[in-house]
Scaffold this active site. Structure first.
Site, PDB file in Angstrom:
ATOM      1  N   ASP A   1       0.875  -1.171   0.000  1.00 34.86           N
ATOM      2  CA  ASP A   1       0.000   0.000   0.000  1.00 34.86           C
ATOM      3  C   ASP A   1       0.913   1.221   0.000  1.00 34.86           C
ATOM      4  OD1 ASP A   1      -2.147   1.729   0.025  1.00 34.86           O
ATOM      5  OD2 ASP A   1      -3.204   0.730   1.654  1.00 34.86           O
TER       6      ASP A   1
HETATM    7  C1  NOJ Z   1      -4.033   3.978   0.122  1.00 35.86           C
HETATM    8  C2  NOJ Z   1      -5.215   3.081   0.299  1.00 35.86           C
HETATM    9  O1  NOJ Z   1      -5.119   2.405   1.525  1.00 35.86           O
HETATM   10  C3  NOJ Z   1      -5.373   2.058  -0.817  1.00 35.86           C
HETATM   11  O2  NOJ Z   1      -6.598   1.409  -0.657  1.00 35.86           O
HETATM   12  C4  NOJ Z   1      -5.279   2.712  -2.159  1.00 35.86           C
HETATM   13  O3  NOJ Z   1      -5.449   1.756  -3.174  1.00 35.86           O
HETATM   14  C5  NOJ Z   1      -3.918   3.399  -2.279  1.00 35.86           C
HETATM   15  N1  NOJ Z   1      -3.813   4.414  -1.245  1.00 35.86           N
HETATM   16  C6  NOJ Z   1      -3.708   4.032  -3.648  1.00 35.86           C
HETATM   17  O4  NOJ Z   1      -4.512   5.122  -3.808  1.00 35.86           O
END
Ligand code: NOJ
Length: 733
Positions: free
Chosen positions: A277
């Protein structure tokens, strides 16, 4: 057959599905090996790197073959432009894979995932994902960071909005549908998207429901509750997974060898790649298990994260570690191999660019809007309908007082992660009612108050409008920014002075129809008795208002059922239907049982609950064979009758309980469901065929087994009411 990669020549099969079964294409593997053998260390690290947005520095890195992926680069022209640099100007011409959070639609915005799950309609959910994929792919996107398959048992957690609720069986069914919808039959079709099951794993169990917070769940709970939707996504051929922000019992999931290597890449034989993430590898420093980004990178890579999203932890500095034999280059080769493999599956080497004209035909296509309406209608859950106040009696209706801060709000229906959704596309409840009634019914709209602030200055005007109208419809709840990422709440009552406004209007003694818009279960005990009807409308996307109007007047008979428990009060959380019995279940008035002294332990509205304008009656539950071997199929028939006067759809739910086992089992576990359409007066025999294998559990040694013994079965319209019977599983001789 654990961890054995089978390589075959693939002709005419769905490659993604075969990937899910651990079967690889010999042709692609050979191409990957050839490419890998030509790559420098910096180029390999580049493939493992993902950045957000484009700037000149990034363009230069793409030219050098040192970026493998972008996120948040949008539009066919822009994605083609940057792709051209990668393909035509870099040494090896390896195409980029471009990702975006396409969660519940690209431009045609569908209901938020929690709402869509309330439809229990995996066919329509799959179709919505397919449409989202088409629109996004036509705008140059290859990869969506969806589905989010985190089980959530805590409504305080804002990200409950992004998933399918609290149940692993339903969660797995929805995950499968979404993966198949996004990826289609063939990932190399330019109008499909590579899917990404996230956030691996246990993210929904954040302590106190606070986003990004610590998680401490046992391996059993992980395997029984949190892992099944990910396994279903892998079996459906999902190409990627995203690791999560949270730790589990002291080990952050972005450095977790047990979940990533042992389970995902080992036991499940996953051959796609894992992306972190956003900076979740870098955050290993804040977690306190790495002294700097380089060490964090080594931990992330060793655990099995193949691509680093915006973490800047996978760098050329790793080369020295390889030279010193601190890090094995084979780990890097494995990560790059996985990423290249998926790029080949996507067909990016053969067709790296998207035709810039397709998007005009596809975006907001008429059929897409119709599907958004269909899914919105099915996502609505009728929670209360005293004296059948709904559907509104069209013939007798002259005026409606439409009150509430969300009644004509164009933003909230888009919900969290609205991608390219625009307010101008949204139909509000006010507009939906106007579309429905034209000039036949007068709609007196007064906002009354805001969602969040505490001003009561609009109350008088609202009360006056109510006094002039036949019916009161109040549209209240949370604004879109109150759920989703980093939007946990400690108080789940209606925010601001909305409850006060309901109380003030209730004094007029006019029956109130409350239409809720929210991204999570909220607590309603303080206002529930003041209103005659409650329509849970969530955030339904661009067709929000039309779907709500259809339900209010009965053009659509509501059929949605809750996929997350509605607590009476926040103090009951975590609350979920599939809890354990405990040694002192609260079945008597005895003080020393598991209960609260100030409230019942039961929820306000249980999992699986939802009313209809008709009534469904269940009779004659019958088991075809009540002594079963683990290899048998359990067959249960039940009669469901539409005993009311209008047609309807019932979601028939099948629950089991393993009565005695070597480990404790939940008091109920969903093992099957069917959406059944019934005309007024019609009776159908609904049949469930459940492999006995699916009734198993993890034993003391963590082996999945079906233990012999008695199981109780319940079939009904929610997780509390139903007809019961028992079956016995016997050991094979
Ligand atoms: C953080 C989020 O937790 C995740 O779900 C998302 O896909 C990513 N950012 C990218 O935007």
């Amino acid at each position: 057959m654990k961890n054995i990669i089978r390589i075959v020549l693939i002709f005419g099969f769905s490659k993604a599905l075969l990937l899910g079964q651990g079967i690889l294409s010999a042709d692609i593997e050979q191409k990957v090996d050839v490419l890998l053998s030509q790559m420098t260390f910096a180029e390999k690290i580049g493939q493992m790197t993902q950045f957000s947005g484009i700037n000149e520095d990034y363009e230069a890195l793409v030219r050098k073959g040192q970026i493998g992926s972008f996120l948040n680069v949008i539009g066919a022209e822009e994605t083609n432009r940057i792709q051209k640099i990668a393909v035509e100007e870099s040494r090896l011409g390896i195409p980029l894979v471009i990702g975006l959070d396409v969660i519940h639609g690209y431009r045609t915005i569908f209901p938020i995932p929690l709402a869509a799950s309330a439809s229990w309609d995996t066919v329509l959910i799959r179709k919505a994902a397919e449409i989202a994929a088409k629109e996004a792919a036509s705008a140059g996107i290859h990869w969506t960071f969806a589905p989010m398959v985190d089980i959530a048992r805590d409504a305080r957690w804002g990200r409950i909005a992004e998933g399918a609720g609290e149940d692993p069986f339903l969660g797995a069914a929805v995950a499968r549908a979404q993966v198949l919808g996004f990826q289609g039959e063939d990932l190399s079709d330019p109008l499909t998207l590579l899917a990404c099951a996230k956030h691996y794993v246990g993210y929904g169990a954040a302590e106190g429901g606070r986003d990004y917070n610590t998680v401490d769940v046992s391996e059993r709970t992980l395997r029984e509750i949190y892992l099944p939707p990910f396994k279903a996504a892998v079996d459906a051929g999902v190409g990627t997974l995203m690791s999560a922000f949270n730790e589990i019992g002291g080990v952050p999931t972005s450095a977790n060898q047990f979940t990533l290597r042992t389970i995902l890449k080992g036991e499940w034989g996953f051959n796609g790649f894992v992306v972190s993430d956003w900076n979740s590898i870098g955050e290993l420093v804040a977690h306190g298990i790495a002294k700097d980004r380089l060490e964090a990178g080594v931990k992330g890579l060793t655990a099995g994260i193949d691509m680093d999203m915006e973490g800047r932890c996978y760098t050329s500095d790793m080369e020295a570690l390889v030279a010193d034999e601190i890090l094995s280059e084979e780990l890097i080769n494995d990560a790059v191999r996985r990423i290249l493999r998926i790029k080949f599956y996507l067909g990016l080497f053969e067709h790296p660019y998207i035709d810039e004209n397709i998007q005009k035909e596809l975006i907001l296509h008429r059929d897409h809007i119709q599907t958004a309406l269909d899914l919105a209608r099915e996502s609505i859950v009728l929670l209360k309908n005293e004296k059948s106040v709904l559907p509104l009696n069209r013939k007798k209706l002259n005026s409606i007082a439409l009150i509430g801060p969300l009644a004509n709000d164009k933003d909230s229906p888009l919900g969290t992660w609205r991608c390219q959704g625009r307010q101008e596309d949204v139909v509000t409840v006010y507009e939906g009612l106007k579309n429905k009634f034209g000039d036949d019914v007068k709609i007196i709209y007064v906002k009354g108050c805001d969602v969040k602030n505490n001003s009561c200055s609009g109350f008088d005007k609202a009360i006056k409008a109510v006094q002039k109208a036949d019916v009161v419809v109040m549209v209240m709840g949370e604004s879109a920014d109150m759920s989703g990422e980093a939007a946990s709440r400690a108080d789940l009552n209606l925010p601001g002075v909305q409850a006060e406004l309901i109380n003030a209007i209730a004094e007029t003694n006019k029956p109130i129809v409350l239409v809720l818009m929210n991204g999570r279960p909220i607590t309603l005990s303080n206002i529930e008795s003041k209103v005659s009807a409650i329509v849970e409308a969530w955030q339904l996307g661009i067709q929000h208002g039309n779907a709500v109007a259809d339900v209010l007047v009965g053009d659509v008979n509501p059929s949605g059922k809750l996929t997350a428990t509605f607590p009476r009060t926040v103090g009951q959380i975590p609350i979920h239907y599939n809890h354990k019995n405990s040694g002192r279940p609260n079945i008597s008035l005895d003080k020393f049982t598991s209960k609260y002294i100030d409230l019942p332990s039961s929820p306000l509205y249980p999992f699986g609950y939802g009313l209809s304008y008709t009534e469904f009656k269940y009779t004659g539950i019958e088991v075809e064979n009540n002594r079963l071997a683990p290899s048998d199929e359990l067959v249960v028939n039940i009669n469901v009758k539409n005993a009311g006067s209008c047609d309807g759809v019932e979601i028939v739910q099948f629950y089991i309980r393993d009565l005695v086992g070597s480990v404790t089992r939940p008091v109920k576990e969903l093992k099957g469901f069917q959406r059944v359409s019934l005309k007024a007066g019609e009776l159908k025999t609904v049949q469930f065929r459940i492999p006995v294998r699916n009734l198993g559990a993890y034993d003391l040694d963590m082996n999945y087994t079906v233990e012999p013994g008695e199981f109780s079965i319940m079939v009904g319209g929610n997780s509390i009411d139903g007809l019961t019977t028992t079956v016995e599983v016997v050991r094979l001789k």
